[in-house]
Design an enzyme around this catalytic site. Structure first.
Site, PDB file in Angstrom:
ATOM      1  N   HIS A  85       0.860  -1.190   0.000  1.00  0.00           N
ATOM      2  CA  HIS A  85       0.000   0.000   0.000  1.00  0.00           C
ATOM      3  C   HIS A  85       0.890   1.232   0.000  1.00  0.00           C
ATOM      4  O   HIS A  85       1.826   1.339   0.783  1.00  0.00           O
ATOM      5  CB  HIS A  85      -0.901   0.034   1.240  1.00  0.00           C
ATOM      6  CG  HIS A  85      -1.743   1.273   1.280  1.00  0.00           C
ATOM      7  ND1 HIS A  85      -2.941   1.372   0.612  1.00  0.00           N
ATOM      8  CD2 HIS A  85      -1.528   2.487   1.842  1.00  0.00           C
ATOM      9  CE1 HIS A  85      -3.435   2.582   0.780  1.00  0.00           C
ATOM     10  NE2 HIS A  85      -2.604   3.280   1.523  1.00  0.00           N
ATOM     11  N   ASP A 164     -15.266   2.512   7.144  1.00  0.00           N
ATOM     12  CA  ASP A 164     -14.227   3.424   6.660  1.00  0.00           C
ATOM     13  C   ASP A 164     -14.719   4.244   5.478  1.00  0.00           C
ATOM     14  O   ASP A 164     -14.382   5.418   5.353  1.00  0.00           O
ATOM     15  CB  ASP A 164     -12.964   2.665   6.266  1.00  0.00           C
ATOM     16  CG  ASP A 164     -11.935   3.628   5.699  1.00  0.00           C
ATOM     17  OD1 ASP A 164     -11.510   4.524   6.455  1.00  0.00           O
ATOM     18  OD2 ASP A 164     -11.611   3.537   4.507  1.00  0.00           O
ATOM     19  N   ARG A 171     -14.648  12.659   6.735  1.00  0.00           N
ATOM     20  CA  ARG A 171     -13.393  13.359   7.078  1.00  0.00           C
ATOM     21  C   ARG A 171     -12.972  14.295   5.957  1.00  0.00           C
ATOM     22  O   ARG A 171     -12.451  15.388   6.189  1.00  0.00           O
ATOM     23  CB  ARG A 171     -12.284  12.337   7.364  1.00  0.00           C
ATOM     24  CG  ARG A 171     -12.476  11.613   8.684  1.00  0.00           C
ATOM     25  CD  ARG A 171     -11.579  10.388   8.768  1.00  0.00           C
ATOM     26  NE  ARG A 171     -10.198  10.699   8.508  1.00  0.00           N
ATOM     27  CZ  ARG A 171      -9.343   9.882   7.901  1.00  0.00           C
ATOM     28  NH1 ARG A 171      -9.721   8.684   7.509  1.00  0.00           N
ATOM     29  NH2 ARG A 171      -8.100  10.253   7.701  1.00  0.00           N
ATOM     30  N   SER A 186      -7.760   3.831   8.979  1.00  0.00           N
ATOM     31  CA  SER A 186      -8.490   3.775   7.705  1.00  0.00           C
ATOM     32  C   SER A 186      -7.767   2.834   6.732  1.00  0.00           C
ATOM     33  O   SER A 186      -8.364   1.913   6.165  1.00  0.00           O
ATOM     34  CB  SER A 186      -8.570   5.200   7.129  1.00  0.00           C
ATOM     35  OG  SER A 186      -8.946   5.185   5.785  1.00  0.00           O
ATOM     36  N   LYS A 190      -8.781  -1.587   5.903  1.00  0.00           N
ATOM     37  CA  LYS A 190      -9.051  -2.149   4.572  1.00  0.00           C
ATOM     38  C   LYS A 190      -8.047  -3.247   4.237  1.00  0.00           C
ATOM     39  O   LYS A 190      -8.392  -4.283   3.679  1.00  0.00           O
ATOM     40  CB  LYS A 190      -9.005  -1.038   3.511  1.00  0.00           C
ATOM     41  CG  LYS A 190     -10.212  -0.120   3.597  1.00  0.00           C
ATOM     42  CD  LYS A 190     -10.095   1.078   2.686  1.00  0.00           C
ATOM     43  CE  LYS A 190      -9.145   2.117   3.219  1.00  0.00           C
ATOM     44  NZ  LYS A 190      -9.243   3.438   2.662  1.00  0.00           N
TER      45      LYS A 190
HETATM   46  N1  URA Z   1      -6.007   6.786   2.460  1.00  0.00           N
HETATM   47  C1  URA Z   1      -6.957   6.114   3.122  1.00  0.00           C
HETATM   48  O1  URA Z   1      -7.389   5.054   2.710  1.00  0.00           O
HETATM   49  N2  URA Z   1      -7.403   6.639   4.282  1.00  0.00           N
HETATM   50  C2  URA Z   1      -6.962   7.787   4.790  1.00  0.00           C
HETATM   51  O2  URA Z   1      -7.406   8.191   5.833  1.00  0.00           O
HETATM   52  C3  URA Z   1      -5.984   8.484   4.064  1.00  0.00           C
HETATM   53  C4  URA Z   1      -5.515   7.951   2.896  1.00  0.00           C
END
Ligand code: URA
Length: 425
Positions: A85, A164, A171, A186, A190
């Site tokens: 990621h 999320d 947010r 967050s 995932k």
């Molecule tokens: N990417 C995400 O998936 N979540 C965040 O809070 C910031 C970047």
């Protein structure tokens, strides 16, 4: 599950209190179901922005977000899994060569990716420049492709961590994105829900990154590595430089073309360096002993790329779309490129149509910026610095404005520092 007064919880966090596990579990569940309102969750997110979540609250918060949705299970695959990621940067096409490269070394790569919003591009938007390529797969299609080809890059279904999705959208419009515990939970909710066995994080730092300073990037990396470990996922982070954009292209089709160059054994040195560094970490985290440089040089990674694109309906031999209009920006002085502002390049690509302002907006496959020379290279006055690509020429002026002052040319030789700055495990 017990029920709580959400206003009490907001007040408690506002005043520096610590939320109990049960309170957190109730809150996330109630918010996802709609029993806690957006206005209440935004107040709480702002309280967390200022007060944080402590070492006990954060894993509970992350776990509660995972528990709102499904978890994928790759344990039936014949090989181990590893995923990467990136926190997002300009010209960051690394996923494209990386996933097939790691698969060519014997590790399955379930790469769930997103679309771009703002100045950083989205992996799915880039791949959709390939004629016929399809981003959305069912869980069954994804598993079958992982077993057959070894690599999948596709969109995440709505079933993973739905809390999320809701919270991130909130947010985004309440000034509470930039809170390390909220970003870390967050991303990790995932990734953990996705079910990968090992995870390598590319945490960007510098002008073109979310986190502008090394200290903040390091803290985010440490926080995410801790959450991965707490969930039993082998997690390693590399903190990497995003002061200058990666490679020589930012956009959609232009980044696919550059990724194919890397898979063919060429491509810009920084893209190759980061791809190999992340591949080595993914293989080590999955406990597989293989040499990614050899897999790249032998063409095995390219073979997997072609099969991966074809498996999702894409034609790996089809010409990529070219822009209807191109214009250039030229160097004004002789010298060495001392810096190139990643944020400015990302903004220019976005203004040319490569990215979107709102989630629903379409992107132009051919839009983007390419550059002939990068930091540390020599240019002469009048040389082409940037080429701007777009289908809509009225966008060019604003893209040019974004690039004003984006490059500094020094009379003294300059060099680009290392791409990988730190490793955190
Ligand atoms: N990417 C995400 O998936 N979540 C965040 O809070 C910031 C970047």
């Amino acid at each position: 599950m017990a029920s709580y007064d959400v206003v009490d919880l907001i007040r408690s966090k506002r005043d520096g209190g610590v939320l109990a596990d049960e309170e957190i579990r109730w809150l996330i569940d109630a918010y996802t179901r709609g029993d806690v309102g957006d206005e209440q969750m935004s107040a709480l997110a702002m309280a967390i922005f200022f007060r944080g979540l402590d070492a006990r609250e954060l894993p509970t918060w992350t776990r509660a977000m995972i528990d709102t949705g499904e978890r994928l299970d790759f344990s039936g695959l014949s090989r181990p899994t590893a995923d990467k990621h990136s926190t997002g940067g300009v010209g960051d096409k690394i996923t494209l060569p990386l996933a097939p490269l790691v698969a060519a070394c014997g590790v399955a790569v379930p790469q769930l990716s997103g679309r771009g919003l703002g100045h950083t591009g989205g992996t799915l938007d880039k791949l959709e420049a390939i004629p016929g390529w399809r981003a959305m797969l069912s869980n069954e299609e994804m598993l079958a492709q992982l077993e057959d080809v070894g690599a999948v890059i596709c969109g995440a279904g709505s079933g993973l961590a739905p809390a999320d999705k809701k919270l991130y959208a909130l947010r985004d419009v309440t000034g509470t994105v930039e809170a390390i515990p909220l970003i870390a939970s967050s991303i990790m909710s995932k990734k953990i829900a996705e079910g990968t066995g090992a995870l390598v994080l590319d945490v960007k730092t510098g002008a073109g990154a979310f986190m502008k300073t090394l200290d903040a990037s390091r803290e985010l990396a440490r926080t995410m590595v801790g959450l991965g470990a707490a969930a039993g996922v082998t997690t390693v982070a590399l903190v990497t430089d995003m002061s200058a954009p990666l490679g020589r292209s930012a956009g959609n089709a232009v980044e696919v073309a550059e990724s194919v160059e890397v898979l063919a054994g060429g491509g810009p040195a920084d893209v190759v360096e980061l791809t190999l560094a992340l591949a080595s970490e993914m293989l080590a985290a999955a406990a597989v002993d293989a040499d990614p440089a050899a897999a790249l040089a032998s063409g095995r990674a390219m073979d997997v790329w072609r099969r991966m694109i074809a498996a999702q309906g894409g034609d790996p031999d089809a010409p990529l779309p070219g822009a209807r209009h191109t214009e250039t920006v030229r160097a004004e002085a002789d010298g060495w490129i001392a810096s190139m502002d990643a944020m400015a390049v990302g903004l220019a690509a976005w203004r040319l149509g490569a990215g979107r302002a709102r989630k629903e907006d379409p992107v132009q496959a051919a839009a983007g910026v390419t550059w002939a020379a990068s930091v540390g290279e020599r240019v002469r006055a009048g040389d082409v610095l940037f080429t701007l690509h777009t289908d809509t020429p009225e966008r060019i002026e604003r893209a040019r404005a974004a690039l004003e002052g984006a490059v500094t040319i020094s009379p003294e030789p300059a060099s680009r520092g290392p791409v990988v700055l730190e490793r955190i495990d």
